[in-house]
Design a protein around this motif. Structure first.
Motif: not given
Length: 149
Positions: A15-27, A132-135, A93-103
């Protein structure tokens, strides 16, 4: 195998998972432990559908002859046959916030396509995670069988 790696390797949890950027090394460690390749798709500064499709195509190494539209992306996400053999797929997917905000419409379509791809792979017994590194609240989409964590 650590608990995160076990979850990644379980097709039922695709599925689709939200993960904090601080958890990327663990991922990354969990993906390695599970024997699953992780493809990074950096969306920094990505503000619209054409840029999104281009970034995904570049990251996935999509065959050049395939189209650059939603239908083609849906087909590609359910195929991935040109990638090296693996026991599953993790798309980060990192840094997806810009896409979410603009489109937001394109972002929503992307999430729907990823949810459909996860369902496709789940029914075939193959793990598929779109991380995704998003909430988590930013990733709520109809058809996402796995609740974002």
């Amino acid at each position: 195998m650590n608990p995160l790696a076990h979850g990644l390797a379980d097709p039922a949890r695709s599925g689709i998972v939200a993960l904090a950027a601080s958890e990327l090394a663990a991922l990354a460690a969990a993906a390695d432990a599970a024997g699953l390749p992780m493809l990074r798709i950096d969306l920094r500064g990505c503000r619209d559908k054409p840029a999104l499709l281009k970034r995904i195509a570049r990251a996935l190494g999509t065959p050049a002859a395939q189209g650059r539209n939603w239908d083609a992306l849906a087909d590609q996400l359910r195929d991935l046959g040109w990638l090296p053999d693996s026991r599953g797929h993790i798309l980060l997917f990192t840094h997806a916030g810009s896409l979410d905000a603009n489109d937001p419409a394109s972002f929503g379509t992307l999430l729907s396509l990823l949810a459909d791809a996860a369902d496709h792979w789940r029914t075939r017994g193959v793990p598929f995670q779109a991380v995704f590194t998003l909430p988590a609240h930013a990733l709520r989409v109809q058809g996402n069988s796995s609740e974002p964590r």
